[in-house]
Design an enzyme around this catalytic site. Structure first.
Site, short mmCIF file in Angstrom:
data_model
loop_
_atom_site.label_atom_id
_atom_site.label_comp_id
_atom_site.label_asym_id
_atom_site.label_seq_id
_atom_site.Cartn_x
_atom_site.Cartn_y
_atom_site.Cartn_z
N SER A 190 36.34 42.23 41.04
CA SER A 190 36.53 41.49 40.15
C SER A 190 35.90 42.62 38.50
O SER A 190 36.10 41.67 37.72
CB SER A 190 34.49 40.95 39.90
N HIS A 229 42.08 36.99 41.75
CA HIS A 229 40.81 36.99 41.64
C HIS A 229 40.29 34.78 41.89
O HIS A 229 40.49 34.11 40.55
CB HIS A 229 40.83 36.78 40.70
N GLU A 273 42.26 33.63 38.66
CA GLU A 273 43.32 34.47 37.74
C GLU A 273 43.94 35.42 38.98
O GLU A 273 43.70 36.06 39.75
CB GLU A 273 41.86 35.08 36.72
N ASN A 318 36.02 37.29 32.86
CA ASN A 318 34.25 38.38 32.71
C ASN A 318 33.95 38.76 31.51
O ASN A 318 33.75 39.33 30.88
CB ASN A 318 34.35 39.11 34.33
P1 NAD Z 1 29.86 40.47 50.14
O1 NAD Z 1 29.39 42.08 49.88
O2 NAD Z 1 29.78 39.59 50.19
O3 NAD Z 1 31.32 40.67 51.48
C1 NAD Z 1 32.05 41.88 51.37
C2 NAD Z 1 32.38 41.92 53.02
O4 NAD Z 1 33.22 42.58 53.07
C3 NAD Z 1 31.00 42.18 53.92
O5 NAD Z 1 30.92 41.17 54.89
C4 NAD Z 1 31.52 43.29 54.73
O6 NAD Z 1 31.10 43.57 56.13
C5 NAD Z 1 32.77 43.97 54.84
N1 NAD Z 1 33.58 44.50 54.67
C6 NAD Z 1 32.92 45.53 53.96
N2 NAD Z 1 33.91 47.15 54.19
C7 NAD Z 1 34.97 46.24 55.26
C8 NAD Z 1 35.78 46.31 56.71
N3 NAD Z 1 36.33 48.53 56.04
N4 NAD Z 1 36.62 46.46 56.56
C9 NAD Z 1 36.55 44.53 56.96
N5 NAD Z 1 35.02 43.98 56.59
C10 NAD Z 1 34.67 45.15 55.71
O7 NAD Z 1 30.91 40.97 48.96
P2 NAD Z 1 31.43 39.63 47.91
O8 NAD Z 1 30.72 39.18 46.88
O9 NAD Z 1 32.35 38.53 48.96
O10 NAD Z 1 32.58 40.07 47.53
C11 NAD Z 1 33.78 40.73 47.55
C12 NAD Z 1 34.60 41.56 46.86
O11 NAD Z 1 35.28 40.01 45.80
C13 NAD Z 1 34.75 42.27 45.82
O12 NAD Z 1 34.96 42.88 45.32
C14 NAD Z 1 33.50 41.65 44.60
O13 NAD Z 1 34.00 42.63 42.92
C15 NAD Z 1 34.73 40.49 44.30
N6 NAD Z 1 34.58 38.98 43.49
C16 NAD Z 1 33.27 38.53 43.85
C17 NAD Z 1 32.71 37.97 43.73
C18 NAD Z 1 31.14 36.69 43.35
O14 NAD Z 1 30.52 36.51 42.46
N7 NAD Z 1 30.80 37.63 44.45
C19 NAD Z 1 33.44 36.74 42.32
C20 NAD Z 1 34.69 37.33 42.85
C21 NAD Z 1 35.01 38.63 43.14
#
Ligand code: NAD
Length: 727
Positions: free
Chosen positions: A437, A458, A470, A508
């Site tokens: 994001s 996204h 997006e 955003n």
């Molecule tokens: P999260 O922390 O809930 O999930 C991340 C997951 O990735 C975890 O389960 C973790 O164990 C796993 N992980 C970490 N390192 C790893 C590896 N080396 N191999 C495999 N798995 C691994 O985070 P999230 O909120 O799901 O966000 C994930 C991505 O999405 C981020 O880049 C974030 O910026 C983006 N994002 C988040 C949102 C939101 O609202 N939370 C919205 C849009 C985009």
């Protein structure tokens, strides 16, 4: 080409079949209505015809009026709209009165509607004018009047007929909320009469046996009283006063269609049926001539559909996804796995630990269980969808994936590592997408051996509910990657926008200034209640303070720190951070902590704005007026959208408007930020910017593009309408 045809059989039943050539779904045009009128005249005049059945040649009955036609009707002016609607009323009323003698109410021909499937808008208003409605027992069919969702209201007699049939109170969810029902629920609610296996044969039998009395609608009978009471009946009075309060409470008075609908019902209830139809037509004309309805139809229907159909898709063969690999099974990865598996795509869901991968898969299980308990899914469906998700830690399982969506921690190093691991397994043609994001796509692409096949996709949270996706092109992203991302979004039935790579992309980028402006006002001593209500009175679904509570204050702190680090001295939001960081220090992290700008009860319910805020940021005696607060909140977002377009991050204002409404709920009645500026007029917008920038700072300085528009007297849609790029 004809939309309606008629077959008369030996028993004396004329079956009118609606089957618009070249379309998968019937929609009504004014020409179509004319054809129906001619067939009805023919059948009523033909002595051999005893009864009429109106049905469809398609699997559904109809999706409604052709909204492109509605948008076009405006061109002729108010009188043309009114005349068009009255001619439609004339056809439907002719069906309802069925050639009967007006005095004795005898001698009419029974007319029934046979609905094989979905019947929406005019697709239900037409059946409501017949004498009996038969629907197929098809649980997938949707029946209702969804017009209010695109800023208009049922103007083909649906408003008057349904309120007279059910009473104002019972009709309210269908008219004011656009509630849709399956056939069984529609029957239970009184929208339709019968649910049967074969609606055409049931309707045919009914018309052959109907009596004169079966043809007379309650409102055409002597002594008719509206169910639930007319406006001057004590019960009716309470209903109408309550409905008016409810509509204003829910819409904050910014949706002209809801108010107009209520007025049509209220005024219509006090006069004869035919006069009521005229009143409905007047209010409908009024709404259609309001710029809000055209802006809503444009963004929420015409342009949304154009984007979904690939208006900005580069030329490339079909890129439908067969097998998707999702890296990271956290909140986002789990959601993306669910929507993909629901779309029939095979999913490999990878996390660093097996428990984490399994937990990600169980998210789908939870959503499917919920759907089963609401009778929206079956155990078989659940087994089928879960069967498509392979939750694992083994990257070798990614073999054969034609798309990867990476959703691991927001950390460039972790992302680089998983990119390399996945690329070692997947084929040369596969596309790699990141769901980041905040991190620039072009930077993340450096970890890729094939940056032309690297892209941003996204999603918004929660993935199963948020319909906007997006798509972000990095510096080296090639057209096939864009086509792939668009085809994927189409498969999962969401709405895409395609933007270029810049800090916070588009959504955003615009939402952060909105939140920040709200927080900045708190720091200035503006009453937070005024801030929140000003936003809602502009039609924003959430005030900025509620929004930051929902997305979490620590996320705000994280973003602020990263932005400050990237911008250095040019960072403009110090005053905002003072509040944000203090809140975080107090442990008030938002809804998830049960404490934020709002106070929350032990049950997690939001109560009022937190009183502690006033102690730290005392409210000044001289509070700003409502309009100033509204302008600050709206221009904070809108100017950012214009800058995104000016900078070339946005390439198409249609995407800017659709993305704003679907992505962060930008006041839908405006049709989006560009639609809103067109309503205001660029010259007036510049005037407001000049005042705001003089009083509140450079962030409100009018972008050059807006000044140019003001000078030329042109609107955004006039200049940049159908996907034209900024110069
Ligand atoms: P999260 O922390 O809930 O999930 C991340 C997951 O990735 C975890 O389960 C973790 O164990 C796993 N992980 C970490 N390192 C790893 C590896 N080396 N191999 C495999 N798995 C691994 O985070 P999230 O909120 O799901 O966000 C994930 C991505 O999405 C981020 O880049 C974030 O910026 C983006 N994002 C988040 C949102 C939101 O609202 N939370 C919205 C849009 C985009």
């Amino acid at each position: 080409m004809t939309d309606f045809t008629m077959q008369k059989d030996a028993d004396g039943v004329a079956v009118i079949i609606w089957d618009v050539p070249g379309k998968s779904m019937n929609v009504l045009s004014l020409e179509g209505a004319g054809e129906l009128d001619t067939l009805i005249d023919d059948a009523l005049a033909d002595e051999a015809v005893k009864g009429i059945v109106i049905t469809s040649g398609k699997k559904d009955f109809a999706a409604g009026m052709d909204l492109n036609v509605i948008a076009g009707m405006k061109q002729g002016g108010a009188q043309a709209v009114f005349d068009g609607i009255m001619s439609l009323h004339h056809v439907l009323r002719k069906i309802e009165r069925a050639g009967m003698d007006p005095k004795t109410q005898k001698g009419g021909k029974p007319i029934a509607a046979a609905l094989p499937g979905t019947a929406l808008g005019i697709g239900l208003e037409l059946p409501l004018a017949t004498h009996r409605i038969f629907a197929a027992d098809n649980p997938k069919a949707k029946i209702g009047l969804p017009e209010i969702m695109v800023g208009i209201f049922p103007g083909g007699g649906g408003t008057i007929r349904l309120s007279r049939k059910l009473g104002a109170m019972a009709a309210a969810p269908f008219l004011l909320e656009g509630k849709l029902s399956d056939p069984k629920k529609a029957k239970a609610a009184g929208l339709i009469d019968e649910v049967v296996a074969d609606p055409v044969s049931a309707a045919r039998e009914w018309v052959l046996n109907a009596t004169d009395a079966d043809l007379i609608k309650p409102w055409d009978q002597k002594g008719y009283k509206m169910p639930g009471g007319e406006p001057y009946h004590p019960h009716g009075f309470i209903t109408f006063v309550g409905a008016s309060a409810m509509v204003n409470g829910k819409t904050m008075g910014v949706y002209p269609a809801a108010k107009a609908l209520l007025s049509a019902v209220y005024e219509g209830a006090q006069v004869s049926f035919d006069t009521a139809l005229k009143i409905e037509a007047r209010w409908f004309t009024n709404v259609l001539m309001n710029p809000s309805s055209s802006a809503m139809i444009r963004s929420l229907f015409i342009n949304k559909e154009a984007l979904e159909k690939g208006a900005n898709r580069p030329e490339a063969p079909d890129q439908s996804v067969r097998k998707v690999g999702i890296l990271g099974a956290g909140m986002m990865g789990a959601g993306i796995a669910y929507v993909s598996a629901m779309a029939g795509i095979e999913v490999v869901l990878i996390d660093a630990r097996q428990e984490a991968a399994d937990k990600g898969k169980s998210h789908s299980e939870g959503l499917l269980d919920k759907a089963i308990s609401r009778k929206k899914a079956t155990e078989d469906k659940k087994a089928e969808v879960l069967g498509r998700i392979n939750a694992t830690t083994d990257y070798a399982a990614l073999e054969g994936c034609d798309l990867i969506v990476e959703a691991v921690f927001e950390d460039p190093q972790v992302k680089a590592e998983v990119t390399k691991k996945a690329e070692a397994v997947i084929g040369q043609d596969a596309i790699f997408a990141t769901n980041t994001s905040t991190l620039p796509i072009s930077d993340l692409a450096r970890a890729s051996a094939r940056p032309d096949r690297f892209i941003g996709i996204h999603f918004f949270s929660p993935v199963d509910k948020m319909n906007l996706v997006e798509i972000i092109k990095g510096r080296e992203t090639g057209p096939r990657a864009v086509a792939k991302a668009l085809d994927f979004v189409r498969q999962i039935r969401k709405t895409p926008i395609v933007v270029n790579d810049a800090r916070f992309f588009y959504a955003n980028r615009c939402i952060i200034p909105y939140i920040n402006e709200g927080i900045r006002m708190v720091a200035e001593g503006v009453n937070p209640v005024l801030v929140e209500n000003a936003a809602k009175l502009m039609g924003m679904p959430l005030g900025p303070l509620q929004l930051v509570d929902e997305t979490s204050i620590d996320l705000g702190v994280k973003i602020a720190k990263a932005t400050r680090a990237a911008m250095g001295d040019a960072y403009p939001d110090g005053a905002v951070d003072e509040v944000l960081f203090w809140m975080a220090d107090q442990g008030r992290l938002g809804r998830k902590a049960n404490a934020g700008f709002y106070a929350y009860g032990d049950d997690g319910k939001r109560q009022g704005l937190w009183e502690g805020l006033a102690a730290r940021y005392p409210q000044v005696d001289d509070q700003p007026d409502l309009t100033t607060v509204q302008h600050r909140l709206m221009f904070a977002q809108t100017l950012e959208a214009v800058r995104a377009f000016e900078d070339g991050v946005l390439e198409d204002i249609r995407e800017g408007d659709v993305g704003a409404i679907l992505g962060w709920g930008f006041a839908p009645w405006t049709g989006g930020p560009f639609g809103w500026l067109d309503m205001l007029g660029a010259a007036r917008a510049v005037e407001i910017c000049d005042r705001l920038s003089a009083e509140h700072g450079d962030r409100f300085v009018a972008p050059q593009m807006l000044r140019d528009m003001a000078d030329s007297g042109q609107g955004f849609y006039a200049r940049y309408g159908a996907g034209k790029k900024a110069a």
